[in-house]
Design a protein around this motif. Structure first.
Motif, PDB file in Angstrom:
ATOM      1  N   GLU A 162      -9.808  13.351  -3.364  1.00  8.59           N
ATOM      2  CA  GLU A 162      -9.166  12.077  -3.054  1.00  8.59           C
ATOM      3  C   GLU A 162      -7.654  12.254  -3.091  1.00  8.59           C
ATOM      4  OE1 GLU A 162     -10.463   8.966  -5.616  1.00  8.59           O
ATOM      5  OE2 GLU A 162     -12.601   9.290  -5.207  1.00  8.59           O
ATOM      6  N   PHE A 163      -6.966  11.533  -2.249  1.00  5.85           N
ATOM      7  CA  PHE A 163      -5.513  11.522  -2.275  1.00  5.85           C
ATOM      8  C   PHE A 163      -5.020  10.197  -1.724  1.00  5.85           C
ATOM      9  CE2 PHE A 163      -6.740  13.394   1.796  1.00  5.85           C
ATOM     10  CZ  PHE A 163      -5.942  12.700   2.705  1.00  5.85           C
ATOM     11  N   GLU A 164      -3.766   9.912  -1.995  1.00  9.09           N
ATOM     12  CA  GLU A 164      -3.146   8.673  -1.539  1.00  9.09           C
ATOM     13  C   GLU A 164      -2.048   8.996  -0.541  1.00  9.09           C
ATOM     14  OE1 GLU A 164      -0.839   4.692  -3.269  1.00  9.09           O
ATOM     15  OE2 GLU A 164      -1.356   6.355  -4.602  1.00  9.09           O
ATOM     16  N   VAL A 165      -2.022   8.261   0.549  1.00  2.00           N
ATOM     17  CA  VAL A 165      -0.943   8.380   1.523  1.00  2.00           C
ATOM     18  C   VAL A 165       0.197   7.480   1.042  1.00  2.00           C
ATOM     19  CG1 VAL A 165      -0.252   8.094   3.930  1.00  2.00           C
ATOM     20  CG2 VAL A 165      -2.589   8.816   3.375  1.00  2.00           C
ATOM     21  N   THR A 166       1.298   8.089   0.653  1.00  2.00           N
ATOM     22  CA  THR A 166       2.399   7.328   0.059  1.00  2.00           C
ATOM     23  C   THR A 166       3.525   7.051   1.051  1.00  2.00           C
ATOM     24  OG1 THR A 166       3.373   9.392  -0.753  1.00  2.00           O
ATOM     25  CG2 THR A 166       1.901   8.181  -2.247  1.00  2.00           C
ATOM     26  N   TYR A 167       3.535   7.759   2.171  1.00  2.00           N
ATOM     27  CA  TYR A 167       4.503   7.479   3.237  1.00  2.00           C
ATOM     28  C   TYR A 167       3.879   7.916   4.553  1.00  2.00           C
ATOM     29  CZ  TYR A 167       8.571   7.479   6.243  1.00  2.00           C
ATOM     30  OH  TYR A 167       9.431   7.226   7.296  1.00  2.00           O
ATOM     31  N   LEU A 168       4.094   7.102   5.592  1.00  2.00           N
ATOM     32  CA  LEU A 168       3.507   7.424   6.893  1.00  2.00           C
ATOM     33  C   LEU A 168       4.308   6.749   7.995  1.00  2.00           C
ATOM     34  CD1 LEU A 168       1.148   8.662   8.563  1.00  2.00           C
ATOM     35  CD2 LEU A 168      -0.087   6.516   8.208  1.00  2.00           C
ATOM     36  N   ASP A 169       4.768   7.566   8.954  1.00  2.00           N
ATOM     37  CA  ASP A 169       5.342   7.013  10.180  1.00  2.00           C
ATOM     38  C   ASP A 169       4.794   7.827  11.350  1.00  2.00           C
ATOM     39  OD1 ASP A 169       6.834   9.357  10.318  1.00  2.00           O
ATOM     40  OD2 ASP A 169       8.709   8.426   9.650  1.00  2.00           O
ATOM     41  N   SER A 170       5.432   7.754  12.488  1.00  2.00           N
ATOM     42  CA  SER A 170       4.888   8.379  13.685  1.00  2.00           C
ATOM     43  C   SER A 170       4.924   9.903  13.642  1.00  2.00           C
ATOM     44  CB  SER A 170       5.652   7.891  14.923  1.00  2.00           C
ATOM     45  OG  SER A 170       7.033   8.220  14.820  1.00  2.00           O
ATOM     46  N   ASP A 171       5.755  10.510  12.774  1.00  2.00           N
ATOM     47  CA  ASP A 171       5.851  11.964  12.776  1.00  2.00           C
ATOM     48  C   ASP A 171       5.883  12.614  11.398  1.00  2.00           C
ATOM     49  OD1 ASP A 171       8.436  11.481  11.833  1.00  2.00           O
ATOM     50  OD2 ASP A 171       9.343  11.684  13.806  1.00  2.00           O
ATOM     51  N   THR A 172       5.812  11.834  10.321  1.00  2.00           N
ATOM     52  CA  THR A 172       5.886  12.387   8.975  1.00  2.00           C
ATOM     53  C   THR A 172       4.868  11.698   8.073  1.00  2.00           C
ATOM     54  OG1 THR A 172       8.257  12.818   9.266  1.00  2.00           O
ATOM     55  CG2 THR A 172       7.401  12.902   7.016  1.00  2.00           C
ATOM     56  N   ARG A 173       4.223  12.479   7.226  1.00  2.00           N
ATOM     57  CA  ARG A 173       3.236  11.926   6.294  1.00  2.00           C
ATOM     58  C   ARG A 173       3.419  12.587   4.932  1.00  2.00           C
ATOM     59  NH1 ARG A 173      -2.316  13.537   5.553  1.00  2.00           N
ATOM     60  NH2 ARG A 173      -2.093  14.817   7.430  1.00  2.00           N
ATOM     61  N   VAL A 174       3.409  11.768   3.889  1.00  2.00           N
ATOM     62  CA  VAL A 174       3.514  12.253   2.517  1.00  2.00           C
ATOM     63  C   VAL A 174       2.277  11.799   1.760  1.00  2.00           C
ATOM     64  CG1 VAL A 174       4.864  12.217   0.377  1.00  2.00           C
ATOM     65  CG2 VAL A 174       6.039  12.128   2.596  1.00  2.00           C
ATOM     66  N   ALA A 219      10.428   2.781   1.394  1.00  2.00           N
ATOM     67  CA  ALA A 219       9.534   2.392   2.488  1.00  2.00           C
ATOM     68  C   ALA A 219       8.472   1.393   2.056  1.00  2.00           C
ATOM     69  CB  ALA A 219       8.868   3.637   3.073  1.00  2.00           C
ATOM     70  N   GLY A 220       8.108   1.401   0.786  1.00  2.00           N
ATOM     71  CA  GLY A 220       7.092   0.472   0.314  1.00  2.00           C
ATOM     72  C   GLY A 220       5.687   1.020   0.483  1.00  2.00           C
ATOM     73  N   PRO A 221       4.682   0.294  -0.003  1.00  2.00           N
ATOM     74  CA  PRO A 221       3.290   0.766   0.052  1.00  2.00           C
ATOM     75  C   PRO A 221       2.809   0.954   1.492  1.00  2.00           C
ATOM     76  CG  PRO A 221       3.524  -1.100  -1.455  1.00  2.00           C
ATOM     77  CD  PRO A 221       4.809  -1.003  -0.702  1.00  2.00           C
ATOM     78  N   VAL A 222       1.934   1.932   1.666  1.00  2.00           N
ATOM     79  CA  VAL A 222       1.316   2.203   2.971  1.00  2.00           C
ATOM     80  C   VAL A 222       0.047   1.372   3.092  1.00  2.00           C
ATOM     81  CG1 VAL A 222       0.209   3.968   4.401  1.00  2.00           C
ATOM     82  CG2 VAL A 222       2.268   4.525   3.089  1.00  2.00           C
ATOM     83  N   ASP A 223      -0.147   0.749   4.246  1.00  2.00           N
ATOM     84  CA  ASP A 223      -1.357  -0.032   4.504  1.00  2.00           C
ATOM     85  C   ASP A 223      -2.105   0.616   5.662  1.00  2.00           C
ATOM     86  OD1 ASP A 223      -3.354  -1.860   4.780  1.00  2.00           O
ATOM     87  OD2 ASP A 223      -2.075  -3.564   5.326  1.00  2.00           O
ATOM     88  N   LEU A 224      -3.069   1.454   5.327  1.00  2.00           N
ATOM     89  CA  LEU A 224      -3.835   2.139   6.365  1.00  2.00           C
ATOM     90  C   LEU A 224      -4.796   1.200   7.075  1.00  2.00           C
ATOM     91  CD1 LEU A 224      -4.672   5.530   4.593  1.00  2.00           C
ATOM     92  CD2 LEU A 224      -2.892   5.068   6.289  1.00  2.00           C
ATOM     93  N   CYS A 225      -5.126   0.082   6.462  1.00  2.00           N
ATOM     94  CA  CYS A 225      -6.007  -0.880   7.125  1.00  2.00           C
ATOM     95  C   CYS A 225      -5.350  -1.419   8.395  1.00  2.00           C
ATOM     96  CB  CYS A 225      -6.337  -2.030   6.173  1.00  2.00           C
ATOM     97  SG  CYS A 225      -7.233  -1.540   4.686  1.00  2.00           S
TER      98      CYS A 225
END
Length: 271
Positions: free
Chosen positions: A245-257, A110-116
């Motif tokens: 502190e933690f890092e969001v390494t995967y994020l979509d509309s229904d799943t978060r890692v 999926a690649g890096p998550v960009d929360l910005c």
């Protein structure tokens, strides 16, 4: 492997054969001297290759799955790896390894998550379905916490995170069942650990603890909620700073890692 149909007839016979002889592709052969090593593709259904002695029909290879399909298959693999582990409380060393490997595959694809650019995806109530730290058999995970099992009559229920990206509220919500002496029924309570959060970089999150609210549910739901304020920093143990502190390494509309500052892997689904 592509299926191949070969015809033993001489090339000259193929060149003069009527269209009715080839019901699969009725117009693939024409009376032309340019048939030698010629190939053609008809509606992506069949490929005809002709050489000096035979005509070969080859089914084209199936198209490769799209990136979205590939990511979805890796997400299913991760969710399958953590299912049935009681949120990690029943995880063995082998279970921990399989879950970590499945998460790494999904994160890499999926690649890096960009929360910005996608902060709104954090919004909502998320249910924890796996924590690698729960394998330590404590409710604090990788941090100090009450043990599970027979030492204390505490049964862990559902665990949620409620995130409000507008107010920057970040609440950990834990459902607990507290044992009581017979003949009293067990007490059911919900503990809400209220935090504020801020973004660190493009995918990191820092949370700061504010207070804990305990509310009885079930038969005792009529009791008022009890607020437990934050312990002053001067009196707080060094192992419990009230921050994390933690890092969001995967994020979509229904799943978060996420991966925590102590190596904790967590998997959430939208509730």
């Amino acid at each position: 492997m592509a299926s191949v149909l070969r015809s033993p007839l001489p090339l000259s016979h193929h060149a003069s054969t009527s269209a009715a002889s080839f019901p699969t592709a009725p117009h693939i052969l024409r009376n032309s001297p340019a048939l030698h090593r010629r190939s053609c593709d008809f509606k992506n259904q069949v490929v005809c290759q002709s050489s000096s002695g035979e005509v070969t029909f080859i089914e084209p290879p199936k198209s490769a799955p799209s990136k979205d399909d590939f990511d979805a298959s890796l997400k299913i693999k991760l969710l399958s790896a953590v299912s049935g582990l009681n949120r990690g409380l029943a995880a063995s060393e082998d279970d921990l390894r399989k879950a970590n490997e499945a998460a790494k595959e999904l994160e890499a694809a999926a690649g890096p998550v960009d929360l910005c650019a996608g902060m709104d995806k954090l919004q909502g109530r998320w249910r924890l379905i796996y924590s690698s730290a729960f394998s330590s058999r404590t409710l604090g995970g990788s941090r100090p916490g009450p043990p599970t099992g027979r030492l204390l009559p505490i049964t862990l229920g559902q665990v949620f995170q409620r995130i409000d990206v507008f107010s920057k509220d970040f609440d950990n919500i834990v459902e607990l069942e507290l044992g009581a002496p017979w003949p009293l029924p067990p007490a059911e309570v919900t503990a809400t650990l209220a935090h504020k959060f801020e973004l660190i970089g493009s995918s990191g999150i820092k949370i700061t603890f504010e207070k804990t609210t305990v509310k009885a549910t079930g038969n005792l739901s009529q009791l008022p909620a009890l607020d437990i304020p934050r312990i002053p920093d001067a009196l707080r143990p060094q192992s419990n700073t009230g921050r994390g502190e933690f890092e969001v390494t995967y994020l979509d509309s229904d799943t978060r890692v996420t991966r925590g500052d102590r190596g904790e892997l967590r998997v959430f689904v939208i509730a």
